[in-house]
Design a protein around this motif. Structure first.
Motif, PDB file in Angstrom:
ATOM      1  N   ARG A 138     -33.285  36.620 -45.283  1.00 24.70           N
ATOM      2  CA  ARG A 138     -33.834  35.528 -44.680  1.00 24.70           C
ATOM      3  C   ARG A 138     -34.692  36.467 -43.554  1.00 24.70           C
ATOM      4  NH1 ARG A 138     -32.743  33.991 -48.346  1.00 24.70           N
ATOM      5  NH2 ARG A 138     -31.131  31.870 -49.234  1.00 24.70           N
ATOM      6  N   GLU A 166     -26.864  30.893 -39.839  1.00 24.72           N
ATOM      7  CA  GLU A 166     -28.257  29.888 -40.847  1.00 24.72           C
ATOM      8  C   GLU A 166     -29.849  29.965 -40.151  1.00 24.72           C
ATOM      9  OE1 GLU A 166     -27.858  28.787 -44.955  1.00 24.72           O
ATOM     10  OE2 GLU A 166     -25.829  27.511 -43.238  1.00 24.72           O
ATOM     11  N   ARG A 224     -27.129  34.757 -46.054  1.00 20.49           N
ATOM     12  CA  ARG A 224     -25.744  33.926 -45.935  1.00 20.49           C
ATOM     13  C   ARG A 224     -24.250  35.114 -46.444  1.00 20.49           C
ATOM     14  NH1 ARG A 224     -25.332  28.969 -46.797  1.00 20.49           N
ATOM     15  NH2 ARG A 224     -23.568  29.026 -48.097  1.00 20.49           N
ATOM     16  N   TYR A 225     -24.327  36.328 -47.051  1.00 16.82           N
ATOM     17  CA  TYR A 225     -23.874  37.035 -47.681  1.00 16.82           C
ATOM     18  C   TYR A 225     -23.099  36.960 -46.664  1.00 16.82           C
ATOM     19  CZ  TYR A 225     -26.959  40.396 -47.382  1.00 16.82           C
ATOM     20  OH  TYR A 225     -27.815  41.145 -46.703  1.00 16.82           O
ATOM     21  N   ARG A 232     -21.609  28.593 -38.455  1.00 22.11           N
ATOM     22  CA  ARG A 232     -22.326  29.301 -39.509  1.00 22.11           C
ATOM     23  C   ARG A 232     -23.965  28.366 -40.114  1.00 22.11           C
ATOM     24  NH1 ARG A 232     -19.652  31.565 -44.607  1.00 22.11           N
ATOM     25  NH2 ARG A 232     -20.454  29.804 -45.766  1.00 22.11           N
ATOM     26  N   ARG A 233     -23.312  27.396 -39.460  1.00 19.64           N
ATOM     27  CA  ARG A 233     -24.309  26.915 -39.220  1.00 19.64           C
ATOM     28  C   ARG A 233     -25.765  26.905 -38.293  1.00 19.64           C
ATOM     29  NH1 ARG A 233     -23.074  21.606 -37.553  1.00 19.64           N
ATOM     30  NH2 ARG A 233     -22.555  21.290 -39.526  1.00 19.64           N
ATOM     31  N   ALA A 258     -31.744  37.154 -51.112  1.00 15.27           N
ATOM     32  CA  ALA A 258     -31.068  36.565 -50.113  1.00 15.27           C
ATOM     33  C   ALA A 258     -31.108  36.856 -48.442  1.00 15.27           C
ATOM     34  CB  ALA A 258     -28.816  37.023 -50.596  1.00 15.27           C
ATOM     35  N   GLU A 274     -16.109  33.985 -43.339  1.00 18.72           N
ATOM     36  CA  GLU A 274     -15.290  32.667 -43.727  1.00 18.72           C
ATOM     37  C   GLU A 274     -14.153  32.755 -43.401  1.00 18.72           C
ATOM     38  OE1 GLU A 274     -15.819  34.065 -48.671  1.00 18.72           O
ATOM     39  OE2 GLU A 274     -16.913  35.333 -47.908  1.00 18.72           O
ATOM     40  N   LEU A 320     -22.582  35.235 -43.717  1.00 18.40           N
ATOM     41  CA  LEU A 320     -21.864  34.777 -42.821  1.00 18.40           C
ATOM     42  C   LEU A 320     -19.964  34.499 -42.729  1.00 18.40           C
ATOM     43  CD1 LEU A 320     -23.782  31.625 -43.623  1.00 18.40           C
ATOM     44  CD2 LEU A 320     -23.678  33.124 -41.787  1.00 18.40           C
ATOM     45  N   PHE A 368     -32.607  27.178 -51.633  1.00 16.39           N
ATOM     46  CA  PHE A 368     -33.218  27.418 -50.196  1.00 16.39           C
ATOM     47  C   PHE A 368     -35.489  27.224 -50.378  1.00 16.39           C
ATOM     48  CE2 PHE A 368     -35.244  30.638 -47.331  1.00 16.39           C
ATOM     49  CZ  PHE A 368     -34.885  30.366 -45.930  1.00 16.39           C
TER      50      PHE A 368
END
Length: 573
Positions: A110, A525, A531-532, A521-522, A108, A536, A534, A135
């Motif tokens: 990045r 990324e 992603r975890y 969020r975009r 996960a 919510e 980001l 991914f």
């Protein structure tokens, strides 16, 4: 310090060896010790493929030889970011056997997290999947390789075989390097024109005091930090954790959480099960119904889960269609398990719950299999390894009394003496006498077990994944539409906690517009954030509440986040 590794002071290190806690064995010898005695016993199961101990040991040896012929040698770190599977197990063991310490990284992670890891560990290669969970890992690895030219090659699942100069591949196919067809030829590696030849003299093997591998910290105080694990120290952790977990040669361990996490790799996990002559079954947490069917088919006895995945298991098991009678021990860690769920496990799955509170830095605490149910439900265990010391202190560093809450400090034969290449962090993270400051708030239960009360630092615990608020806020502030931001935990029905982000918009008055949650969020990324991490929920505000000497009042923001969640739930009723 030698080569960036902080060593345990000589007197304490010799005591650990004298007491037999540190033994002169390599991690691969610990894990594959059953191979000569039980070569035909099944060791690993993955997607229908089965490897015996004899086949696993031979394949690991062959893969180590092939990696050496690619030019990877003793002391050369290799970043390994692979999903659960035979290629992960074989590659990791082969690198350890070769003396090229793998830097095991969660799939996960990045670019934002890996950049720092690569800068510190300076690997000569990266082992990655072509793609995983939609991914493009190969594209990310290529970008990282441009910024870190010390990475000479990429070891890729289903690589394209591109080569450059003198037979040294830019990319090598892991499916060939870890081939289950023993004696098979790897193009460009086993051919006579390769960079090394089969007749070359084998290098000196690693020693028990050498570094076996690098684990990564959970990243609660910023990007993950590299944790060197010497063979003798990591072997002590593996053996002791396997003992208190009740693993034996009849155990079947399901590795369903990411195997690059220390909990699943060696605490006791894969390596601990292999050390006892048991069988490993590899899977992913994507489909709980498929996993429960696998438990039934393979007769799984042990599994390690985070609470969020455990809740998915319980929901899937409610139908009663799966025979889970083989399950004996369900280990739960990564986040605190609530007593209600612990009781549900016993009633619904019929197995023993074992709470595990540990860290990649070495200290592992387990409730014992013979602890009373009330103790298992309410506590997070006590040290599994002899010699590990616990100290609970207040803000001034004074030891607190039993039942009082304070920060946990620890040292011992399981615990690292310092992060790799992190002098400034080590100065903050360790006391003058070598105790590691965990940053966890705990109290001592009358049973002698620990109860984890929270974190000293500001961290969101999303289903066991730790998200440091200050790190996330720093990346959020790179968005041109954000002037100020504060990230706090909000209640989440599945993960326990998730990120609620309060944002003050930047832009011309009188009404600057904050980015939407989707836009932000975009952006995060695109910045390479996992992603975890980001958010919510995004809450635009005119200003952030302050307290004391101008610090953001996170207490008020957490209360507001909880109020918003409760109001939303009430509106659905």
């Amino acid at each position: 310090m030698t080569d960036g590794i902080v060593r345990v002071p000589g007197e304490r290190a010799e005591e650990y060896r004298r007491r037999g806690w540190w033994q002169p064995r390599l991690v691969t010898d610990v894990a594959l010790g059953s191979a000569p005695e039980y070569p035909d016993r099944c060791a690993v199961v993955d997607a229908g493929h089965r490897l015996t101990y004899g086949e696993l040991a031979a394949t690991v040896e062959a893969a180590a030889s092939r990696l050496r012929r690619l030019g990877i040698g003793r002391g050369d770190p290799v970043l390994v970011q692979l999903p659960n599977g035979l290629e992960y197990v074989i590659t990791t063991l082969a690198l350890i056997r070769l003396g090229a310490p793998p830097v095991v990284a969660l799939p996960a992670l990045r670019e934002h997290e890996l950049d720092h890891v690569l800068s510190v560990t300076r690997p000569v290669a990266m082992a990655v999947p072509l793609r995983s969970s939609r991914f493009d890992h190969l594209a990310m690895a290529e970008r990282l390789r441009e910024r870190h030219p010390g990475i000479r090659m990429l070891l890729v699942t289903r690589a394209d075989g591109a080569a450059a100069g003198e037979g040294v591949p830019v990319r090598a196919d892991l499916a060939d390097l870890t081939s289950l067809t023993l004696g098979g030829v790897v193009p460009g590696v086993d051919a006579p024109g390769g960079p090394l030849h089969a007749a070359d003299e084998a290098p000196e093997p690693p020693g028990p005091r050498d570094n076996a591998l690098f684990l990564l910290s959970s990243g609660t105080t910023g990007p993950p930090k590299a944790i060197p694990r010497p063979h003798e120290a990591f072997g002590h952790v593996i053996r002791s954790a396997a003992e208190v977990s009740g693993l034996s040669d009849s155990s079947v361990y399901l590795a369903v959480m990411p195997a690059s996490h220390s909990f699943v790799l060696g605490h006791p996990g894969i390596l601990g099960t292999l050390s006892r002559g048991g069988r490993i079954v590899l899977d992913s947490p994507d489909d709980p119904r498929r996993t429960l069917a696998l438990v039934e088919r393979e007769g799984v006895t042990h599994c390690a889960l985070a609470p969020a995945v455990l809740l998915q298991w319980l929901a899937a098991a409610e139908t009663g269609e799966f025979d889970l009678s083989s399950l004996r021990v369900l280990q739960v860690g990564g986040a605190r398990l609530d007593p209600t769920t612990a009781r549900r496990v016993r009633e619904q799955l019929g197995c023993r719950v074992q709470q595990v509170y540990g860290m990649s830095e070495g200290l592992l605490n387990f409730t014992r299999l013979d602890d009373p149910d009330a103790v298992v439900d309410e506590t997070q265990g006590r040290p599994s390894a002899a010699g590990d010391e616990l100290l609970v202190v207040d803000e001034s560093g004074r030891e607190v009394g039993p039942g009082e809450t304070g920060e946990l400090l620890t040292r011992g034969p399981s615990v690292l003496a310092g992060y790799y290449g992190e002098d400034e962090t080590n100065a903050r993270s360790f006391t003058a006498d070598g105790h590691y400051r965990t940053g966890d708030l705990v109290r001592l239960h009358p049973s002698g077990n620990l109860v984890v009360a929270g974190r000293v630092k500001d961290v969101v615990n999303r289903g066991g994944e730790k998200i440091p608020a200050d790190e996330l806020e720093a990346v959020v502030l790179t968005h041109p539409g954000v002037r100020a931001a504060a990230a706090v935990a909000m209640p989440h029905p599945l993960y326990g906690e998730a990120v609620c982000l309060f944002v003050v918009a930047a832009g011309p008055p009188p009404a600057p517009a904050a980015p939407t949650l989707r836009e932000l969020r975009r952006h995060l990324e695109d910045k390479g954030l996992a992603r975890y991490k980001l958010p919510e929920r995004l809450v635009p505000v005119e200003s952030l509440p302050l307290a004391g000497v101008g610090k953001v009042n996170k207490v008020a923001l957490r209360a507001e986040a909880a109020r918003l969640v409760a109001a939303e739930r009430a509106a659905r009723r």
